[in-house]
Design a protein around this motif. Structure first.
Motif, PDB file in Angstrom:
ATOM      1  N   PRO A 151       0.806  -1.227   0.000  1.00  0.00           N
ATOM      2  CA  PRO A 151       0.000   0.000   0.000  1.00  0.00           C
ATOM      3  C   PRO A 151       0.834   1.269   0.000  1.00  0.00           C
ATOM      4  N   TYR A 159      -6.286   2.417   2.971  1.00  0.00           N
ATOM      5  CA  TYR A 159      -6.049   0.968   3.001  1.00  0.00           C
ATOM      6  C   TYR A 159      -6.230   0.430   4.406  1.00  0.00           C
ATOM      7  N   TYR A 269      -3.261  -5.953   2.035  1.00  0.00           N
ATOM      8  CA  TYR A 269      -4.093  -4.810   2.400  1.00  0.00           C
ATOM      9  C   TYR A 269      -5.247  -4.692   1.409  1.00  0.00           C
ATOM     10  N   VAL A 271      -7.390  -1.950  -0.369  1.00  0.00           N
ATOM     11  CA  VAL A 271      -7.243  -0.517  -0.627  1.00  0.00           C
ATOM     12  C   VAL A 271      -8.434  -0.011  -1.429  1.00  0.00           C
TER      13      VAL A 271
END
Length: 291
Positions: A151, A159, A269, A271
Motif C-alpha cells: 500500500p 487501506y 491490504y 485498498v
C-alpha cells in the motif's frame, strides 16, 4: 459525439462475429447497424472493420483500440447504473473486488458470507490480476476495492491491513529431491530453472521483498514468467521448472510447497480510492471489514 448505444452495437458485432449476427441478437435490422457503424467510422475518421466475403469481419488496429476503450466505458456505465439503481433504503447491489491469487481472499469470502445472511441481495464481482492490472481497474472506477501487497506505493488510496499473511516459497513436484527439505535456500535453487511472476521481475529492489531475497536476477536461470499462477503450475507439474510464489496456491497432490529460508512473508491490504463514493452495498462491506 460517440453514443453509448453505438458502442454497444460495435461490441455486439465483435462478440457475434458479424453485423448480421449482431443485428439479430439486438433485434435490429442489418442496415440500421451498418449505418450506425459507418457514422461512427466517419466521426472518428478511422476504419474500424475490414469486411470480408460471407459477412466476416476483422478488426483494424484502430478497431482494436476502440474495443479496449469501449469495453471500459460500457463496464463503467453499467456499474454506475447499477449503483444508482440500488440507492434505496433496502441495501442491495454490487461490490467489485480485485486482487492477485492468494488464500487471503478467504477473509473476503468470510465477510461476504456474514453479510449475505442479513443482506441476501448484495452481489460480489471478483477480478483476478497482478497489482498493476488491479490498481488500473481501481483508478478507472471499475473496482471498489483491491487486494494488494504494497500500500505504500499508493498515496492516493486508503487501506486496511488484513489479519493474515502469505508465505513465500517454492512449488515443486512431490517427487523432486528438494521436496525432502523443510525449507529452500537461495543456494538450493540458484542454478535451477525458475518460474517467476513478471511483477516480481519489474519491481525495483527498494519495494520488492522477493527481489531482495533473490539478489542479482541476472545470475538466475529464469525460464518462464507469468501473470497469474494457475497456468504456470502446469509447467511445474511437467517438470519444466520451480515456481516461486505464495503458499496455498495449489491443491494438486502431485505438487508441494516449501517455504523460503530465511522466511519471507507478505502482508496484504484492502485498498480503495480516497475520493471514492461507494454504493450502499460497497459501504456496508467496508464497514463490516473495519468493524
Amino acid at each position: 459525439m460517440m453514443e453509448i448505444r453505438v458502442l454497444r452495437y460495435f461490441l455486439a458485432i465483435i462478440k457475434e462475429g458479424g453485423i448480421t449476427q449482431a443485428a439479430n441478437s439486438l433485434h435490429l435490422t442489418q442496415p440500421t447497424i451498418s449505418r450506425q457503424i459507418k457514422e461512427l467510422e466517419e466521426e472518428l475518421g478511422k476504419q474500424l472493420f475490414i469486411r470480408h466475403k460471407k459477412g466476416q469481419i476483422e478488426l483494424t488496429q484502430e478497431g482494436l483500440l476502440l474495443q479496449n476503450r469501449a469495453e471500459e466505458i460500457i463496464a463503467m456505465v453499467d456499474k454506475t447504473e447499477n449503483d444508482f439503481r440500488y440507492l434505496t433504503d433496502i441495501i442491495e447491489g454490487d461490490v467489485y473486488i480485485g486482487g492477485a491469487e492468494s488464500h487471503i481472499f478467504r477473509h473476503i469470502a468470510i465477510i461476504a458470507k456474514q453479510l449475505q445472511e442479513k443482506y441476501p441481495n448484495v452481489r460480489y464481482h471478483l477480478s483476478s490480476g497482478n497489482a498493476e492490472d488491479i490498481t488500473s481497474l481501481l483508478d478507472k472506477g471499475l473496482l471498489d476495492f483491491a487486494l494488494i501487497v504494497h500500500p505504500r506505493q499508493l498515496p492516493h488510496y486508503h487501506y486496511q491491513k488484513l489479519p493474515s499473511q502469505d508465505i513465500w516459497g517454492v512449488i515443486l513436484p512431490t517427487t523432486d529431491p528438494l521436496a525432502q527439505k523443510d525449507s529452500i535456500t537461495l543456494e538450493d535453487i540458484q542454478h535451477l530453472p525458475l518460474i517467476l511472476s513478471r511483477q516480481a521481475l519489474t519491481k525495483t529492489q527498494s519495494d520488492n521483498q522477493l527481489v531482495n531475497w533473490l539478489g542479482d536476477l541476472n545470475q538466475l536461470n529464469i525460464i518462464t514468467t507469468f501473470n497469474l499462477s494457475y497456468n504456470a503450475l502446469f509447467m511445474v507439474e511437467e517438470g519444466l521448472g520451480y515456481l516461486i510464489g505464495f503458499d496455498q496456491l495449489t491443491y494438486n497432490p502431485n505438487l508441494t510447497f516449501r517455504p523460503l529460508e530465511p522466511l519471507l512473508t507478505s502482508d496484504h491490504y484492502l485498498v480503495w480510492k480516497k475520493d471514492k463514493v461507494f454504493s450502499a452495498a460497497a459501504q456496508l462491506f467496508l464497514e463490516k471489514l473495519q468493524g
